[in-house]
Design a protein around this motif. Structure first.
Motif, mmCIF file in Angstrom:
data_model
loop_
_atom_site.group_PDB
_atom_site.id
_atom_site.type_symbol
_atom_site.label_atom_id
_atom_site.label_comp_id
_atom_site.label_asym_id
_atom_site.label_seq_id
_atom_site.Cartn_x
_atom_site.Cartn_y
_atom_site.Cartn_z
ATOM 1 N N GLU A 1 0.990 5.886 -12.361
ATOM 2 C CA GLU A 1 2.009 6.051 -11.631
ATOM 3 C C GLU A 1 3.578 5.344 -11.811
ATOM 4 O O GLU A 1 4.506 5.613 -11.168
ATOM 5 C CB GLU A 1 1.655 6.082 -10.124
ATOM 6 C CG GLU A 1 0.805 6.911 -9.671
ATOM 7 C CD GLU A 1 1.168 8.364 -9.581
ATOM 8 O OE1 GLU A 1 2.375 8.646 -9.329
ATOM 9 O OE2 GLU A 1 0.280 9.329 -9.514
ATOM 10 N N GLY A 2 3.324 4.391 -12.356
ATOM 11 C CA GLY A 2 4.440 3.450 -12.712
ATOM 12 C C GLY A 2 4.665 2.307 -11.961
ATOM 13 O O GLY A 2 5.776 1.559 -12.088
ATOM 14 N N SER B 1 -4.878 -0.172 -9.725
ATOM 15 C CA SER B 1 -5.892 0.561 -10.394
ATOM 16 C C SER B 1 -5.549 1.326 -11.455
ATOM 17 O O SER B 1 -4.361 1.450 -11.630
ATOM 18 C CB SER B 1 -6.526 1.598 -9.512
ATOM 19 O OG SER B 1 -5.468 2.473 -9.018
ATOM 20 N N PRO B 2 -6.341 1.853 -12.476
ATOM 21 C CA PRO B 2 -5.715 2.694 -13.580
ATOM 22 C C PRO B 2 -4.774 3.767 -13.252
ATOM 23 O O PRO B 2 -3.780 4.059 -13.867
ATOM 24 C CB PRO B 2 -6.996 3.155 -14.120
ATOM 25 C CG PRO B 2 -8.178 2.374 -13.860
ATOM 26 C CD PRO B 2 -7.818 1.989 -12.589
ATOM 27 N N ARG B 3 -5.247 4.724 -12.010
ATOM 28 C CA ARG B 3 -4.187 5.670 -11.882
ATOM 29 C C ARG B 3 -2.817 4.985 -11.203
ATOM 30 O O ARG B 3 -1.688 5.662 -11.665
ATOM 31 C CB ARG B 3 -4.606 6.735 -10.879
ATOM 32 C CG ARG B 3 -5.027 7.928 -11.453
ATOM 33 C CD ARG B 3 -5.262 8.782 -10.280
ATOM 34 N NE ARG B 3 -3.963 9.417 -9.629
ATOM 35 C CZ ARG B 3 -4.013 9.951 -8.410
ATOM 36 N NH1 ARG B 3 -5.179 10.102 -7.897
ATOM 37 N NH2 ARG B 3 -3.110 10.495 -7.843
ATOM 38 N N ALA B 4 -3.138 3.818 -10.505
ATOM 39 C CA ALA B 4 -1.527 3.457 -9.969
ATOM 40 C C ALA B 4 -0.751 2.921 -11.297
ATOM 41 O O ALA B 4 0.405 2.933 -11.082
ATOM 42 C CB ALA B 4 -2.086 2.171 -9.074
ATOM 43 N N LYS B 5 -1.623 2.612 -12.215
ATOM 44 C CA LYS B 5 -0.691 2.055 -13.299
ATOM 45 C C LYS B 5 -0.047 3.355 -13.895
ATOM 46 O O LYS B 5 1.167 3.018 -14.358
ATOM 47 C CB LYS B 5 -1.577 1.330 -14.285
ATOM 48 C CG LYS B 5 -1.180 0.369 -15.380
ATOM 49 C CD LYS B 5 -2.193 -0.182 -16.222
ATOM 50 C CE LYS B 5 -3.035 -1.198 -15.905
ATOM 51 N NZ LYS B 5 -4.041 -1.927 -16.774
ATOM 52 N N VAL C 1 2.838 -4.917 -11.255
ATOM 53 C CA VAL C 1 2.429 -6.082 -10.495
ATOM 54 C C VAL C 1 3.944 -6.767 -10.086
ATOM 55 O O VAL C 1 4.590 -6.890 -10.968
ATOM 56 C CB VAL C 1 1.689 -6.972 -11.371
ATOM 57 C CG1 VAL C 1 1.405 -8.344 -10.585
ATOM 58 C CG2 VAL C 1 0.219 -6.162 -11.712
ATOM 59 N N GLY C 2 3.784 -6.936 -8.855
ATOM 60 C CA GLY C 2 5.089 -7.764 -8.649
ATOM 61 C C GLY C 2 5.938 -7.001 -7.711
ATOM 62 O O GLY C 2 6.916 -7.503 -7.063
ATOM 63 N N ASP C 3 5.719 -5.744 -7.608
ATOM 64 C CA ASP C 3 6.332 -4.587 -6.732
ATOM 65 C C ASP C 3 6.101 -5.139 -5.168
ATOM 66 O O ASP C 3 4.997 -5.780 -4.844
ATOM 67 C CB ASP C 3 5.880 -3.267 -6.895
ATOM 68 C CG ASP C 3 6.678 -2.618 -8.023
ATOM 69 O OD1 ASP C 3 7.565 -3.052 -8.431
ATOM 70 O OD2 ASP C 3 6.314 -1.431 -8.561
ATOM 71 N N ARG C 4 6.930 -4.650 -4.298
ATOM 72 C CA ARG C 4 6.601 -4.821 -2.816
ATOM 73 C C ARG C 4 5.729 -3.618 -2.615
ATOM 74 O O ARG C 4 5.909 -2.462 -3.132
ATOM 75 C CB ARG C 4 7.953 -4.718 -2.063
ATOM 76 C CG ARG C 4 9.158 -5.571 -2.287
ATOM 77 C CD ARG C 4 9.028 -6.900 -2.193
ATOM 78 N NE ARG C 4 8.152 -7.116 -0.830
ATOM 79 C CZ ARG C 4 8.128 -8.322 0.199
ATOM 80 N NH1 ARG C 4 8.547 -9.273 -0.569
ATOM 81 N NH2 ARG C 4 7.614 -8.216 1.173
ATOM 82 N N ALA C 5 4.838 -4.002 -1.725
ATOM 83 C CA ALA C 5 3.688 -2.808 -1.341
ATOM 84 C C ALA C 5 4.565 -1.714 -0.845
ATOM 85 O O ALA C 5 4.187 -0.693 -0.900
ATOM 86 C CB ALA C 5 2.555 -3.409 -0.526
ATOM 87 N N ARG C 6 5.666 -2.001 -0.036
ATOM 88 C CA ARG C 6 6.150 -0.760 0.803
ATOM 89 C C ARG C 6 6.967 -0.088 -0.490
ATOM 90 O O ARG C 6 6.841 1.410 -0.122
ATOM 91 C CB ARG C 6 7.293 -1.602 1.657
ATOM 92 C CG ARG C 6 7.594 -0.528 2.871
ATOM 93 C CD ARG C 6 8.382 -1.504 3.723
ATOM 94 N NE ARG C 6 7.560 -2.496 4.508
ATOM 95 C CZ ARG C 6 8.314 -3.217 5.397
ATOM 96 N NH1 ARG C 6 9.435 -3.487 5.218
ATOM 97 N NH2 ARG C 6 7.479 -4.164 5.803
ATOM 98 N N THR C 7 7.621 -0.718 -1.434
ATOM 99 C CA THR C 7 8.226 0.047 -2.415
ATOM 100 C C THR C 7 7.213 1.220 -3.093
ATOM 101 O O THR C 7 7.442 2.228 -3.637
ATOM 102 C CB THR C 7 8.855 -0.562 -3.370
ATOM 103 O OG1 THR C 7 9.008 -1.977 -3.045
ATOM 104 C CG2 THR C 7 10.302 -0.026 -3.890
ATOM 105 N N ALA C 8 5.997 0.190 -3.334
ATOM 106 C CA ALA C 8 4.821 1.172 -4.161
ATOM 107 C C ALA C 8 4.517 2.330 -3.514
ATOM 108 O O ALA C 8 4.273 3.776 -3.838
ATOM 109 C CB ALA C 8 3.829 0.140 -4.405
ATOM 110 N N ILE C 9 4.505 2.155 -1.919
ATOM 111 C CA ILE C 9 3.942 3.493 -1.119
ATOM 112 C C ILE C 9 5.077 4.523 -1.136
ATOM 113 O O ILE C 9 4.837 5.877 -1.382
ATOM 114 C CB ILE C 9 3.698 2.998 0.375
ATOM 115 C CG1 ILE C 9 2.543 2.245 0.273
ATOM 116 C CG2 ILE C 9 3.586 4.250 1.157
ATOM 117 C CD1 ILE C 9 2.230 1.518 1.565
ATOM 118 N N SER C 10 6.186 4.179 -1.470
ATOM 119 C CA SER C 10 7.266 5.085 -1.245
ATOM 120 C C SER C 10 7.312 5.785 -2.865
ATOM 121 O O SER C 10 7.777 7.060 -2.877
ATOM 122 C CB SER C 10 8.998 4.537 -1.176
ATOM 123 O OG SER C 10 9.055 3.724 -2.169
#
Lengths: 217, 557
Positions: free
Chosen positions: B69-70, B63-67, B73-82
């Protein structure tokens, strides 16, 4: 459209003129390029890699598969136990696209037939349970699907072992391995840095003209 | 029309006159793309949402805000949550595309009855006819933009102007509408919401970076070769590109030259692939129709596959008992499976009967499947999103047949970094592997970490699964052992394979390199030493000493 379409002018040639060169040949891109005529392998042919247990057959096949990898193609390996995957991957074989059928038992011919429909390259190791009529069936299938079958045949004699294989007369390319050398180690020092294999290629289409090549792989 | 002729631009094109003529007759592509499609399809409407869509634990859309946050695409979801603890992770299989596809399609259908629905929020229309009717291309695009904004942007953000504005900014509702010559140019232009006049694709594309091209590998290579813009790539000699990159390169080169007209043009295939299902009694419910079409769908796809084709685009025609008709083109990049085909039939039927204006007055009498575009199975056809279309379906089919013959699972090898030649491999069943191919590709390809003590030099091509015990003796018959300081107690002279009685003369041997295995685990840690031995008959082998016992680990075949 100026796609470079290769038209075959040879009378009686079975190849259809509408095919692009990539649909008729596999380019061989690495050091094995010098081994094959014009540096390419005709699709729909059988390759026999023969040699003794230690003459570098497996390494050459890895080398051959990594040349395929550039096309991003799938490969299937039939009857492979004791395979060194680390070595394969170091040679550049894409393990993600390498399907392994460990031990097909006596059903080698059926398994290979199924695989040849889907995979552009199928490697079969020491297929001792394929009868001559089954082999002819397989070859017909290879021609239709334009795939390549690689047969690995470990012989018992240093020289002239390939003729003992029933596949000798059925193959389009016969790559025979003779003795290979290991360099970089002495008496308790160093380790193997380089190995050479001596190959001789016989090509059916050029009246079994043969050429000898020494490679360092 | 005068504008079109000879306007191929200031750039000299190396394509023949025929290509240019072909271009003139090619459709003008109007393309609509929703940049945050999965979130909209999931029914989210908060423009400030911090969310990602994940498939098997790997981030696929932002989503635009997730973008901001840095997250990429291709990140692990778990890393993204951290990175962002209040991140909302949406599993991709929970998204129901059908409803929104219906809503958007019904709007676009007011502009042109024949639309092509691609997966993941992309629509295409041949704009040639409609643009005349709606007062020119610019006006057509503007009207579509307004109509879509009205529908997509929820009422909580009121005001028509605002809605259009909101859809133009980089928000969750943003979408692009573009008109251009080929689908590639249209896709690039959609990101900027531009209309590219006919014949000017080449000039439009020329200054853009090569990263716009869909093939990652070729792009990387081009960048390394110093080719930065699409124009520079298009200037390369076509034949040379063809030689180097084969058909993939040829396709990309045509794309970069603005001559990609391959999509949206029907490929002529034999009509006998068409399927027509006629019901004796009209069928009312969508799932009943889909169910009864399964056999025909299976049969058609199988016939196509037998002829070497995979169906990428399919026209579904539904006829009601009273003669009303619904026609829609559906496209899938990977080719249709019968399941995905029937899903489309269901969507189409639901959307048809839900809309009060078009709803048929009777049940469905006839269903027709007409393949529109097919590709040769196994050729490298680039997808819209650049993914290479692999014949995964074929591969998995073959492997499942092999399994039924052999009776045990075929597998793929997965390398884990390790120091032994053999122990570094995991066998993964092919089903697991084929499902996870994408994930593995997106992850770091860390195949070769710098393990200390890993095998030196050449790696044996044959690694024995079971231990092959050997004795190594000196000339006088004394056993050779490894001393604690990693030196040998004598000169190896013979190597005997236990149990067979055969012995071979050692010609050369390497230095010994010691290694601790499982040093972190006191009870299981072992000290092993390795050495390479060359004999005339055996060739070169890798031997391992473990607790004073030698065994052959691998052979250099």
């Amino acid at each position: 459209m100026n796609y470079s379409i290769e038209r075959s002018h040879i009378a009686g040639s079975l190849s259809s003129p509408q095919l692009l060169s990539s649909q008729r040949y596999f380019e061989v891109t690495n050091c094995l390029r010098d081994v094959f005529p014009l540096g390419r392998v005709q699709r729909g042919s059988v390759l026999l890699f023969a040699g003794m247990q230690n003459s570098g057959v497996t390494s050459t096949v890895f080398e051959f598969l990594s040349a395929m990898e550039i096309r991003n193609d799938w490969c299937a390996l039939v009857g492979f136990e004791n395979l060194g995957f680390l070595a394969a991957s170091e040679k550049g074989v894409d393990l993600k696209k390498l399907a392994l059928i460990p031990d097909p038992g006596k059903a080698v011919a059926q398994v290979a037939a199924v695989l040849l429909e889907a995979f552009p390259v199928v490697v079969v190791k020491n297929p001792r349970f394929i009868s001559r009529s089954q082999a002819r069936n397989l070859i017909a299938r290879i021609k239709v699907h334009k795939s390549i079958m690689v047969v690995i045949w470990h012989t018992l004699h240093v020289n002239g072992g390939a003729e003992s294989s029933p596949w000798f007369s059925l193959s389009d390319y016969v790559i025979e391995h003779s003795i290979s050398g290991f360099y970089g180690l002495g008496e308790g020092d160093g380790f193997i840095k380089e190995r050479t294999v001596s190959l001789s290629l016989n090509y059916k289409r050029s009246n079994w003209m043969s050429r000898n090549i020494q490679l360092s792989i | 029309m005068g504008k079109r002729s000879g306007k191929v631009g200031s750039r000299r094109s190396q394509y023949s006159l025929f290509d240019q003529i072909e271009l003139q007759h090619a459709p003008r592509v109007l393309l609509v793309e929703f940049f945050y499609w999965p979130f909209l399809a999931f029914g989210l409407n908060d423009p400030d949402l911090l969310a990602v869509v994940a498939d098997k634990g790997v981030v696929k859309a932002l989503s635009p805000r997730a973008k901001k946050e840095g997250i990429v695409v291709g990140d692990r979801a778990r890393t993204a949550i951290s990175v962002a603890p209040d991140l909302m992770v949406i599993s991709s299989d929970l998204i129901d595309h059908g409803k929104l596809i219906f809503r958007v399609s019904s709007i676009l259908e007011k502009f042109s009855p024949l639309l092509e629905v691609f997966d993941q929020g992309v629509w295409a229309i041949n704009a040639k006819g409609p643009s005349r009717y709606f007062g020119g291309e610019a006006s057509l695009a503007q009207q579509i933009r307004e109509a879509l904004a009205e529908e997509i942007v929820p009422d909580s953000f009121t005001g028509k102007c605002q809605k259009t504005a909101l859809s133009n900014q980089d928000s969750l509702f943003s979408f692009g509408v573009s008109i251009a010559d080929g689908i590639f140019t249209a896709r690039v232009a959609a990101k900027r919401s531009l209309i590219i006049p006919a014949g000017e694709s080449g000039a439009f594309l020329a200054p853009l970076p090569v990263t716009e091209l869909p093939d990652g590998e070729v792009v990387e290579l081009l960048t390394r070769l110093g080719i930065a813009s699409l124009g520079e790539f298009a200037d390369l000699d076509f034949n040379l590109v063809m030689q180097r990159f084969e058909t993939t390169g040829a396709l990309l080169h045509r794309m970069a030259s603005g001559l990609d007209t391959s999509l949206l043009e029907p490929v002529k295939i034999k009509d006998d692939f068409n399927q027509k299902i006629e019901f004796e009694d009209p069928v009312e419910t969508a799932s009943a129709v889909a169910f009864s079409c399964r056999a025909a769908a299976d049969y058609m796809l199988k016939r196509l596959l037998e002829d070497g084709y995979i169906c990428q685009s399919l026209r579904v025609v539904l006829l009601s008992d009273n003669g009303e008709e619904s026609i829609r083109d559906w496209s899938i990049q990977d080719g249709f499976s019968s399941n995905s085909l029937l899903e489309r039939v269901r969507w189409q039927l639901e959307s048809w009967s839900c809309d009060p204006e078009t709803a048929p007055s009777a049940g469905v009498k006839i269903v027709q499947f007409l393949p529109q575009r097919v590709v040769l199975a196994g050729t490298n056809q680039l997808g819209l999103d650049g993914s290479e279309r692999t014949s995964l379906a074929k591969v998995s089919q073959a492997l499942s047949r092999v399994d039924s013959i052999v009776g045990k699972g075929s597998a793929f090898a997965k390398l884990k970094g390790s120091r032994t030649a053999r122990g570094s491999v995991d066998m993964v069943s092919w089903q697991m592997h084929l499902f996870q191919v994408e994930e593995a590709d997106n992850g770091q390809g860390g195949d070769k970490p710098p393990w200390p003590g890993r095998l030196l030099g050449l790696i044996p091509a044959i690694c024995f699964e079971s231990e092959v015990r050997v004795d190594i003796t000196a000339e006088d018959g004394m056993a050779v052992v490894v001393r604690p300081d990693a030196s040998l107690s004598g000169k190896p002279y013979w190597i005997c394979i236990l149990g067979t009685g055969s012995r071979f003369r050692v010609e050369k041997w390497s230095a010994v390199w010691p290694m601790m295995e499982r040093w972190w685990d006191q009870s299981h840690s072992t000290r092993v030493a390795r050495m390479q031995i060359v004999t005339e008959e055996l060739g070169a082998v890798l031997v391992k000493s473990n607790g004073g016992k030698w065994s052959i680990e691998g052979a250099y075949d």
